[in-house]
Design an enzyme around this catalytic site. Structure first.
Site: not given
Ligand code: ADP
Ligand code: ZN
Length: 222
Positions: A18, A93, A132, A165, A176
């Site tokens: 994404k 989410r 990654r 990360r 996740r």
């Molecule tokens: P990925 O999609 O690879 O899991 P992201 O960078 O989008 O990675 O998100 C990393 C982390 O940040 C998530 O696992 C969560 O803990 C937090 N996070 C990101 N966006 C949200 C959201 N909209 N609501 C709640 N937590 C979020």
């Protein structure tokens, strides 16, 4: 020519690509890229109050509380750059977040124009996340085998040392994926029901995926 704001949600499991694709899409359509993950990592890196609150949730692979993420979203959405429209990456989410986004957009006389779902099989997601490497300075994303940096260790763009990360280790990756299936996957039905969901194969090269996403945008009139 008068153009209106376009609002594009990019959905998909963690590791689907994404971030990479949202950046390219935002550039191609001149939209603001809003990544709640990047925004949260930035708060964590700067040691702010929301960052301190978010850090433990993120490292375990859990969702950060809606209020924390909602405040960040609101700030971005009300920024000058957001007036042309946005690509939402990692938001919404949960169903509650989807409703918040609908409400905020409605206040601006806007709505989600299209939801693009990047579909990638589970086995591949785990391989992608474990390999990654990210640039802590500019946010560029690499992969040890699929897309290595030119010198093997540093960002091609800005030269910073690449890092794994904190949530790309085994336990957090599995959590996740679990959270995605329980909390986020139901959003597919929500957007499908509105007739705005486009399902895109997220496998293949980044260029191939980008091409498919652009095809998915064809139904959207600006
Ligand atoms: P990925 O999609 O690879 O899991 P992201 O960078 O989008 O990675 O998100 C990393 C982390 O940040 C998530 O696992 C969560 O803990 C937090 N996070 C990101 N966006 C949200 C959201 N909209 N609501 C709640 N937590 C979020
Ligand atoms: Zn960089």
């Amino acid at each position: 020519m008068v153009t209106r704001a376009l609002d594009v949600v990019l959905l998909g499991p963690p590791g689907a690509g994404k971030g990479t694709q949202a950046r390219r899409l935002a550039e191609a359509f001149v939209l603001l890229h809003i990544s709640t993950g990047d925004l949260l990592r930035d708060e964590v890196a700067r040691g702010t109050a929301p960052g301190l609150e978010a850090k433990a949730f993120m490292n375990r692979g859990e969702l950060v509380p809606d209020e924390v993420v909602g405040r960040m979203l609101l700030r971005q959405l009300h920024s000058q750059q957001a007036s042309v429209g946005c690509v939402y990456d990692g938001y919404p989410r949960t169903t509650a977040q989807a409703h918040l986004l609908d409400g905020l957009l409605a206040e601006l006389n806007r709505r989600i124009d299209v939801a693009l779902f990047l579909d990638v099989p589970d086995e591949e997601l785990v391989t992608r996340m474990a390999g990654r490497r990210s640039c802590p300075a500019c946010g560029s994303v690499y992969h040890l085998t699929a897309h290595p940096p030119k010198d093997g260790a540093n960002c091609d763009g800005c030269g910073s040392g690449l890092v794994l990360r904190d949530d790309d280790h085994d336990g957090a990756i599995r959590e996740r994926l679990r959270v995605y299936k329980a909390a986020t996957a139901p959003l597919l039905d929500l957007y499908r029901g509105r007739g705005i969901l486009r399902e895109i194969a997220g496998t293949g090269t980044p260029d191939q995926v980008h091409g498919r996403l652009r095809d998915g945008m064809r139904s959207v009139k600006r």
